[in-house]
Motif scaffolding. Structure first.
Motif, PDB file in Angstrom:
ATOM      1  N   UNK A 105       0.868  -1.178   0.000  1.00 55.03           N
ATOM      2  CA  UNK A 105       0.000   0.000   0.000  1.00 55.03           C
ATOM      3  C   UNK A 105       0.902   1.225   0.000  1.00 55.03           C
ATOM      4  N   UNK A 106       0.768   2.040  -1.032  1.00 54.93           N
ATOM      5  CA  UNK A 106       1.601   3.224  -1.183  1.00 54.93           C
ATOM      6  C   UNK A 106       0.838   4.413  -0.619  1.00 54.93           C
ATOM      7  N   UNK A 112      -6.379  -0.070   2.408  1.00 54.12           N
ATOM      8  CA  UNK A 112      -6.315  -1.107   1.370  1.00 54.12           C
ATOM      9  C   UNK A 112      -5.642  -2.372   1.892  1.00 54.12           C
ATOM     10  N   UNK A 113      -4.625  -2.209   2.746  1.00 57.64           N
ATOM     11  CA  UNK A 113      -3.978  -3.377   3.350  1.00 57.64           C
ATOM     12  C   UNK A 113      -4.991  -4.168   4.169  1.00 57.64           C
ATOM     13  N   UNK A 131       3.621   3.474   4.742  1.00 56.33           N
ATOM     14  CA  UNK A 131       3.689   4.601   5.681  1.00 56.33           C
ATOM     15  C   UNK A 131       2.707   4.364   6.818  1.00 56.33           C
ATOM     16  N   UNK A 132       2.965   4.953   7.978  1.00 55.32           N
ATOM     17  CA  UNK A 132       2.038   4.767   9.096  1.00 55.32           C
ATOM     18  C   UNK A 132       0.721   5.491   8.853  1.00 55.32           C
ATOM     19  N   UNK A 133      -0.264   5.130   9.635  1.00 53.43           N
ATOM     20  CA  UNK A 133      -1.560   5.818   9.603  1.00 53.43           C
ATOM     21  C   UNK A 133      -1.326   7.277  10.007  1.00 53.43           C
ATOM     22  N   UNK A 134      -2.048   8.226   9.390  1.00 54.68           N
ATOM     23  CA  UNK A 134      -1.847   9.643   9.723  1.00 54.68           C
ATOM     24  C   UNK A 134      -2.019   9.963  11.206  1.00 54.68           C
TER      25      UNK A 134
END
Length: 178
Positions: A105-106, A112-113, A131-134
């Motif tokens: 997942x970009x 999506x993951x 990337x981590x969750x915001x």
């Protein structure tokens, strides 16, 4: 509370099942009839630009199958794409027919993951979010480096030397146990 309370309860139920869910901060429902009014303008815009066939294989969210060159270059296809139901599960099923895929997942988050893991037919070690969750207080670079490590562990060729080519790495002593 009302509708918002119902949505929050639904989100909490999904979270308990291990599916990340969050409200999308938009005022219109994507892929719904609420978009019908803009479809002619959107298609006209698409006709004004040059559409190209993809250089890499792409799954169509409309069919759940491989996107054809004819679809990719058809403005009508993309206008209907904006309006049609996303067939994510069918697309994942199509991808799953080929062994050895690694799903990355970009971008921030893991929606999506989480959806890919919910399909149940994919080894979760082969699903990586870059990337981590915001909302996570986590260093993006550290998370991304961990994602590269996970990609390498699946067998993907990761050019680790490029990560350190401008930096002098430090030697770190690690314990002798796993």
């Amino acid at each position: 509370s009302g509708r918002n309370g119902d949505l929050e309860a639904f989100r909490a139920d999904l979270e308990k099942r291990g599916v990340e869910a969050s409200r999308i901060p938009i005022d219109i429902a994507a892929h719904s009839r609420m978009l019908d009014a803009i479809l002619p303008r959107f298609e006209a815009f698409l006709r004004s630009i040059s559409l190209q066939a993809p250089a890499i294989p792409i799954i169509s969210n409309r069919s759940g199958d491989w996107l054809t060159a004819a679809q990719a270059t058809d403005p009508s296809y993309w206008a209907l794409h904006l309006r049609s139901t996303v067939l994510f599960a069918k697309g994942m099923e199509t991808l799953g027919q080929r062994a050895g895929h690694v799903y990355i997942e970009v971008g921030p988050g893991r929606v999506l993951s989480s959806l890919a893991k919910a399909q149940g037919s994919i080894d979760t070690n082969r699903i990586i979010n870059s990337l981590p969750h915001p909302e996570e207080a986590w260093d993006d670079r550290q998370h991304f480096t961990g994602a590269l490590g996970r990609a390498w562990a699946t067998g993907l060729p990761v050019a680790v030397s490029r990560l350190i080519e401008r930096h002098k790495p430090n030697l770190v002593t690690l314990p002798a146990y796993p």
